[in-house]
Design a protein around this motif. Structure first.
Motif, short mmCIF file in Angstrom:
data_model
loop_
_atom_site.label_atom_id
_atom_site.label_comp_id
_atom_site.label_asym_id
_atom_site.label_seq_id
_atom_site.Cartn_x
_atom_site.Cartn_y
_atom_site.Cartn_z
N PRO A 269 0.82 -1.24 0.00
CA PRO A 269 0.00 0.00 0.00
C PRO A 269 0.84 1.27 0.00
CG PRO A 269 -0.86 -1.60 1.56
CD PRO A 269 0.47 -2.13 1.12
N ARG A 290 -4.60 -7.08 -4.87
CA ARG A 290 -5.48 -7.14 -3.70
C ARG A 290 -4.96 -6.24 -2.58
NH1 ARG A 290 -6.00 -12.66 -5.09
NH2 ARG A 290 -4.32 -13.24 -3.67
N LEU A 291 -3.66 -6.27 -2.36
CA LEU A 291 -3.07 -5.43 -1.32
C LEU A 291 -3.09 -3.96 -1.73
CD1 LEU A 291 -0.06 -7.75 -0.46
CD2 LEU A 291 -2.04 -7.28 1.00
N THR A 294 -6.11 -1.48 -0.95
CA THR A 294 -6.28 -0.81 0.34
C THR A 294 -5.56 0.54 0.41
OG1 THR A 294 -4.31 -1.83 1.34
CG2 THR A 294 -6.37 -3.09 1.43
#
Length: 420
Positions: A269, A290-291, A294
């Motif tokens: 992130p 996916r990370l 965030t």
């Protein structure tokens, strides 16, 4: 090929020119460039205008562009080369045989060097300066996109050579609109001693595959940064952003980011936000994406990576990114997709660093440093003729020693060899 014959004659003179004379010529060349900045910039602006009209990419336009600051840096490079030790005459090895013969292996100039390159008019000056210092003549075959810039630069350099009492034909610019000039150059055995292609994969492979003159392959730069489980994440963030965004159009820019799974949740992130702030689009695998979701960055900052992304030299504000489970996986990925240019690891674990440097097969391997440092100037060479990704004769940034060959000088006192 008349240009090659003239270069051959110039090379014969340069081979016995003193270091003092060559260094004085390099200083005169630097002074001449600084004194004619406006003339060179006007020619470059004409090339840039033509490039924009032709739809050249921003990456190519950046490679093509000269500024007063860049020209000053190019002139500084010539002065740095002038201050380097002359490789010609250096004794590589030798001694006295039991029979009294004295042997010395010494560096000598290659002779005539040909450079085939795209855009990047700075190569024109770097190549001229390095080849001159190493006692060689150079034949320059640039691209049509830099036609006016290269012509202006070579005019300045040739006049400076004449002012210095050296042959102007030590630096010659070949026609850039006729492909036959490339073919003549790369097949001029006996007149040209070495050809170095600099540019995209297509140019390099065409020269290497078609040349009958010896070549040094300066490969493309699909460079990786691997963030290890033991990385300092502040350091890793700085290195990734610098390696990608400092100047994305050059071959030492990072094109792929690999992050160890153990630090991915903490690192992805933050690096996504830093890359987005630098205008970089990340082509991410599923785990990385996916990370990254965030991180709260704008839509479009992260896009799905396809199979082709891992083999792409973007030369733009794009980077492929993935999560790996181990150092072994990172090394395997680099072995499959790397181009042998520059690879980097960020880690505080000495054992991991030693594994990485020992196992990764590349011309340069960085530990806790940006891939941007793979550069002849940064390595203290003053400038470079190219970055070789092959393994014979030269590998990595090519400076003065790589522009020489050697010969054996043997002294006797009437020695004759006994019969069989």
């Amino acid at each position: 090929m008349s240009a090659a014959r003239r270069a051959r004659a110039a090379a014969a003179q340069l081979a016995v020119t003193t270091r003092e004379h060559k260094d004085a010529a390099l200083r005169t060349m630097a002074e001449a460039l600084r004194g004619r900045v406006d003339e060179v910039l006007a020619a470059n602006e004409a090339d840039l205008a033509a490039g924009r009209a032709a739809g050249l990419s921003e990456a190519l336009l950046d490679r093509l562009a000269l500024t007063a600051k860049r020209i000053d840096g190019i002139a500084d490079g010539l002065l740095t080369v002038a201050g380097l030790a002359d490789p010609v005459g250096e004794v590589l090895r030798g001694g006295i045989l039991p029979n009294g013969l004295e042997l010395r292996q010494v560096r000598v100039p290659l002779g005539v060097v040909g450079i085939v390159y795209e855009a990047r008019p700075n190569v024109t000056v770097d190549a001229a300066g390095l080849t001159l210092k190493a006692g060689n003549a150079v034949l320059l075959r640039g691209s049509s996109s830099a036609e006016r810039s290269n012509a202006a630069l070579v005019t300045v350099l040739r006049e400076a050579l004449e002012t210095s009492g050296l042959p102007a034909d030590a630096v010659q610019l070949l026609p850039c609109h006729d492909r036959a000039s490339v073919q003549h150059l790369i097949t001029a055995r006996g007149l040209v001693d070495l050809v170095i292609p600099r540019g995209g994969a297509g140019l390099i492979s065409a020269v290497v595959e078609q040349a009958t003159v010896p070549t040094v392959e300066t490969g493309v730069g699909n460079c990786h940064v691997y963030v290890d489980a033991a990385a300092d994440l502040d350091v890793a963030e700085r290195i990734v952003v610098n390696a990608k965004a400092r100047r994305p159009s050059v071959c030492n820019a990072a094109e792929t980011l690999l992050v160890h799974a153990d630090v991915a949740a903490a690192f992805v992130p933050r690096v996504i936000r830093a890359l987005a702030d630098a205008g970089v689009t990340v082509h991410a695998d599923a785990r990385f994406a996916r990370l990254a979701a965030t991180a709260g960055v704008e839509p479009g900052a992260v896009v799905p990576a396809g199979p082709q992304d891992w083999d792409t030299e973007y030369l733009s504000l794009d980077i492929a990114a993935g999560v790996v489970d181990s150092l072994d996986d990172a090394v395997r990925h680099i072995a499959e997709h790397g181009s042998g240019h520059t690879e980097a690891i960020v880690t505080r674990d000495v054992a991991s660093a030693r594994q990485f440097t020992g196992r990764v097969d590349a011309a340069a391997v960085m530990v806790n440093a940006s891939t941007a440092f793979t550069d002849g100037g940064e390595f203290g060479m003053g400038a470079e003729i190219g970055i070789s990704t092959q393994k014979l004769h030269a590998r990595g940034p090519m400076g003065l020693p790589e522009l020489t060959s050697s010969k054996w000088v043997v002294w006797g006192e009437g020695h004759v060899r006994p019969g069989a």
